[in-house]
Scaffold this motif. Structure first.
Motif, PDB file in Angstrom:
ATOM      1  N   MET A 112      13.553  18.168  54.667  1.00  0.00           N
ATOM      2  CA  MET A 112      13.877  16.760  54.374  1.00  0.00           C
ATOM      3  C   MET A 112      12.996  15.811  55.406  1.00  0.00           C
ATOM      4  SD  MET A 112      18.092  15.762  54.797  1.00  0.00           S
ATOM      5  CE  MET A 112      17.466  14.292  55.885  1.00  0.00           C
ATOM      6  N   SER A 113      12.842  14.745  54.519  1.00  0.00           N
ATOM      7  CA  SER A 113      11.616  13.788  54.949  1.00  0.00           C
ATOM      8  C   SER A 113      12.497  13.022  56.071  1.00  0.00           C
ATOM      9  CB  SER A 113      11.042  13.089  53.770  1.00  0.00           C
ATOM     10  OG  SER A 113      12.218  12.318  53.321  1.00  0.00           O
ATOM     11  N   THR A 114      11.579  12.598  56.976  1.00  0.00           N
ATOM     12  CA  THR A 114      11.939  11.383  57.926  1.00  0.00           C
ATOM     13  C   THR A 114      12.052   9.897  57.088  1.00  0.00           C
ATOM     14  OG1 THR A 114      10.538  12.428  59.387  1.00  0.00           O
ATOM     15  CG2 THR A 114      11.509  10.427  60.254  1.00  0.00           C
ATOM     16  N   LYS A 115      13.406   9.361  57.181  1.00  0.00           N
ATOM     17  CA  LYS A 115      13.690   8.114  56.722  1.00  0.00           C
ATOM     18  C   LYS A 115      13.200   6.900  57.606  1.00  0.00           C
ATOM     19  CE  LYS A 115      14.866   9.143  52.455  1.00  0.00           C
ATOM     20  NZ  LYS A 115      13.877   8.690  51.309  1.00  0.00           N
ATOM     21  N   TYR A 116      12.534   5.903  57.372  1.00  0.00           N
ATOM     22  CA  TYR A 116      12.576   4.815  58.374  1.00  0.00           C
ATOM     23  C   TYR A 116      13.289   3.703  58.042  1.00  0.00           C
ATOM     24  CZ  TYR A 116       8.295   7.496  59.583  1.00  0.00           C
ATOM     25  OH  TYR A 116       7.617   8.601  60.048  1.00  0.00           O
ATOM     26  N   LYS A 117      14.014   3.221  59.227  1.00  0.00           N
ATOM     27  CA  LYS A 117      15.047   2.170  59.012  1.00  0.00           C
ATOM     28  C   LYS A 117      14.145   0.746  58.513  1.00  0.00           C
ATOM     29  CE  LYS A 117      19.291   2.717  59.893  1.00  0.00           C
ATOM     30  NZ  LYS A 117      19.676   3.780  60.884  1.00  0.00           N
ATOM     31  N   ARG A 118      14.746   0.101  57.570  1.00  0.00           N
ATOM     32  CA  ARG A 118      14.038  -1.215  57.218  1.00  0.00           C
ATOM     33  C   ARG A 118      14.232  -2.274  58.550  1.00  0.00           C
ATOM     34  NH1 ARG A 118      13.096  -2.481  51.687  1.00  0.00           N
ATOM     35  NH2 ARG A 118      14.269  -0.900  50.327  1.00  0.00           N
TER      36      ARG A 118
ATOM     37  N   GLY B 180      -0.793  11.088  56.509  1.00  0.00           N
ATOM     38  CA  GLY B 180      -1.564  10.108  57.231  1.00  0.00           C
ATOM     39  C   GLY B 180      -0.347   9.034  57.707  1.00  0.00           C
ATOM     40  N   ILE B 181       0.308   8.596  56.778  1.00  0.00           N
ATOM     41  CA  ILE B 181       1.408   7.519  57.066  1.00  0.00           C
ATOM     42  C   ILE B 181       2.338   7.919  58.069  1.00  0.00           C
ATOM     43  CG2 ILE B 181       2.981   5.937  55.953  1.00  0.00           C
ATOM     44  CD1 ILE B 181       1.625   6.342  53.282  1.00  0.00           C
ATOM     45  N   HIS B 182       2.914   9.009  58.067  1.00  0.00           N
ATOM     46  CA  HIS B 182       3.716   9.484  58.928  1.00  0.00           C
ATOM     47  C   HIS B 182       3.127   9.628  60.252  1.00  0.00           C
ATOM     48  CE1 HIS B 182       7.445  10.794  56.955  1.00  0.00           C
ATOM     49  NE2 HIS B 182       6.735  11.447  55.989  1.00  0.00           N
ATOM     50  N   GLN B 183       1.765   9.974  60.297  1.00  0.00           N
ATOM     51  CA  GLN B 183       0.906  10.084  61.681  1.00  0.00           C
ATOM     52  C   GLN B 183       1.150   8.704  62.395  1.00  0.00           C
ATOM     53  OE1 GLN B 183      -2.395  12.669  60.879  1.00  0.00           O
ATOM     54  NE2 GLN B 183      -3.405  11.592  62.690  1.00  0.00           N
ATOM     55  N   LEU B 184       0.931   7.659  61.570  1.00  0.00           N
ATOM     56  CA  LEU B 184       0.557   6.388  62.260  1.00  0.00           C
ATOM     57  C   LEU B 184       1.985   5.716  62.648  1.00  0.00           C
ATOM     58  CD1 LEU B 184      -2.284   4.723  60.478  1.00  0.00           C
ATOM     59  CD2 LEU B 184      -2.462   5.838  62.530  1.00  0.00           C
ATOM     60  N   LEU B 185       2.871   6.099  61.691  1.00  0.00           N
ATOM     61  CA  LEU B 185       4.286   5.331  61.982  1.00  0.00           C
ATOM     62  C   LEU B 185       5.039   6.340  63.055  1.00  0.00           C
ATOM     63  CD1 LEU B 185       6.149   5.106  58.342  1.00  0.00           C
ATOM     64  CD2 LEU B 185       5.085   3.336  59.685  1.00  0.00           C
ATOM     65  N   ASN B 186       4.693   7.470  63.249  1.00  0.00           N
ATOM     66  CA  ASN B 186       5.246   8.203  64.482  1.00  0.00           C
ATOM     67  C   ASN B 186       4.362   8.112  65.752  1.00  0.00           C
ATOM     68  OD1 ASN B 186       7.533   9.355  63.102  1.00  0.00           O
ATOM     69  ND2 ASN B 186       6.030  10.532  62.048  1.00  0.00           N
TER      70      ASN B 186
ATOM     71  N   GLU C  83      10.027   8.207  50.169  1.00  0.00           N
ATOM     72  CA  GLU C  83       9.559   8.731  51.588  1.00  0.00           C
ATOM     73  C   GLU C  83       9.802   7.716  52.661  1.00  0.00           C
ATOM     74  OE1 GLU C  83       8.728  12.042  51.941  1.00  0.00           O
ATOM     75  OE2 GLU C  83       8.065  11.983  53.872  1.00  0.00           O
ATOM     76  N   PHE C  84       9.571   6.528  52.365  1.00  0.00           N
ATOM     77  CA  PHE C  84       9.325   5.754  53.656  1.00  0.00           C
ATOM     78  C   PHE C  84      10.507   4.378  53.607  1.00  0.00           C
ATOM     79  CE2 PHE C  84       5.200   7.689  53.560  1.00  0.00           C
ATOM     80  CZ  PHE C  84       5.289   8.110  54.678  1.00  0.00           C
ATOM     81  N   ASP C  85      11.008   4.479  52.576  1.00  0.00           N
ATOM     82  CA  ASP C  85      12.000   3.001  52.422  1.00  0.00           C
ATOM     83  C   ASP C  85      11.316   1.774  52.878  1.00  0.00           C
ATOM     84  OD1 ASP C  85      14.456   1.969  51.399  1.00  0.00           O
ATOM     85  OD2 ASP C  85      15.332   2.488  53.464  1.00  0.00           O
TER      86      ASP C  85
END
Ligand SMILES: [Zn+2]
Length: 405
Positions: free
Chosen positions: A1-7, A131-137, A184-186
């Motif tokens: 399952m992918s990580t969801k990011y809260k708005r 790449g996006i997960h890497q920077l968001l995390n 993926e990222f909401d």
């Protein structure tokens, strides 16, 4: 399952007046409420209400650095630049670049990932996600600060649907970037051609901010242009506008990946520079490149030619000048087609800077139709190697900031 990011807690700014005021504070701040009302011709109560909302959503802060005209110092408004971030992706032919910028387009973080050879749709989308997960995390970046994701993709892009219609370097069609990244990222996801994002970045934060009619030319492994007409990107009827890499420069020139002969990019893009260098070196031309690659001509690439030119290698300097003259023909065609105020040259090959500009300027001087055509300002990109990715961030910022027409 992918990580969801809260708005984030902000609301998407749909009001035109709100966006116009926000943009005025961005471009002219610190600025007083009274000056905003004067310049936008909105009533003071309207300005006051909207500013209240902008302060409560933390886009804007009050400062007291105004100059007093006798009474107390006026309260000025400024953009709360580091309160929100945007994430930009630049999908090149061999590599993806990822950047995080604040509301002023300042670089806060970046990373890059290699693209697998002969990638599938999934390879491209998975590399993007990674790449996006890497920077968001990353601990440096608080997830809730992010407003959205912008993607600059080479090739033909449908920005409305957020789909890469055709990516020539991968020979892939119809990659549903927006849909997959939104799931993926909401977050808001915007997709555009990479030369257009480069142009947008320069228009907002680089050398283009005083030119409503301008062109950004991205010279890397291919060549593309973003055309700005009256402050708006021009796409043409089918998103094809700006494919200047495939205008014919030499009827009997080398064969292009598109199947035609003598396209501009077969003469002036990075791989073309390497090919010409290899051919001439094999034919016996003297150059320090021989030593730099220890006799292995397969190692010759655009970067090595540039390094040799920096060491005063006559062969390499002439090669880059010649490349500049080819580019100059392409740019002269652009000047005669759309008469821009400025042309900004960016992308990997633009690192060769002065060596290219000499050839470009010489050609425009000898071929420009009128004195005004010859005077067209040609400058190197201000944002440099991250230009397309920073411009991709602007795709998101555009949702929040609107210029008053
Ligand atoms: Zn071509």
């Amino acid at each position: 399952m992918s990580t969801k990011y809260k708005r984030g807690s902000f609301q998407l700014m749909k009001s035109m007046n709100r966006s116009i005021i926000l943009n005025m504070i961005r471009e002219e701040g610190p600025i007083s409420r009274a000056d905003i009302a004067k310049q936008t011709r909105l009533t003071p109560p309207t300005v006051s209400n909207i500013v209240k909302e902008l302060i409560s959503t933390q886009f804007v802060i009050e400062t007291t650095q105004g100059v007093s005209k006798g009474g107390r110092k006026p309260t000025l408004l400024a953009i709360n630049a580091d309160q929100f971030y945007t994430l930009g992706v630049d999908v090149g032919t061999l590599q993806m670049k990822f950047v995080v910028t604040n509301l002023y387009g300042q670089l806060k973080d970046h990373t890059s990932l290699d693209i697998a050879p002969f990638p599938s749709h999934e390879d491209i989308l998975n590399t993007m996600k990674k790449g996006i997960h890497q920077l968001l995390n990353s601990e440096k970046n608080e997830k809730e600060k992010f407003l959205g994701i912008g993607v600059g993709m080479h090739g033909i892009v449908d920005p409305g649907e957020g789909v890469s219609l055709f990516a020539p370097a991968f020979q892939l069609h119809n990659i549903p970037i927006k849909q997959v990244l939104e799931e993926e990222f909401d977050m808001i996801v915007k997709v555009e051609n990479d030369a257009r994002t480069m142009t947008l970045g320069e228009y907002w934060f680089g050398h283009g901010n005083d030119a409503d009619n301008m062109v950004g030319v991205n010279v890397g492994n291919g060549i593309g242009a973003g055309m700005m007409v009256k402050g708006r990107l021009f796409h043409g009827e089918n998103n094809l506008a700006g494919e200047i890499g495939h205008i014919t420069i030499d009827l009997s020139g080398p064969r292009c990946t598109c199947g035609n002969y003598g396209c501009l990019q077969t003469l002036a893009a990075g791989p073309a520079i390497a090919e010409r260098a290899k051919k001439d070196l094999k034919a016996g031309r003297a150059s320090i490149i021989r030593d730099l690659v220890e006799g292995d001509f397969e190692k010759v690439d655009g970067k090595i030619v540039y390094e040799a030119a920096m060491q005063n290698d006559e062969f390499s300097i002439e090669l880059l000048n010649q490349t500049g003259r080819y580019l100059g023909i392409g740019l002269t065609n652009l000047i005669h087609t759309m008469n821009p105020k400025r042309i900004i040259v960016g992308g990997g090959v633009s690192k060769a800077g002065r060596f290219l500009m000499d050839g470009i300027e010489e050609t425009i001087q000898s071929r420009g139709l009128t004195e005004k055509a010859k005077e067209t300002s040609i400058v190197l990109s201000k944002l440099g190697e991250h230009g397309s990715a920073i411009g991709a961030c602007v795709l998101v910022l555009e949702e929040f900031f609107v210029r008053q027409e």
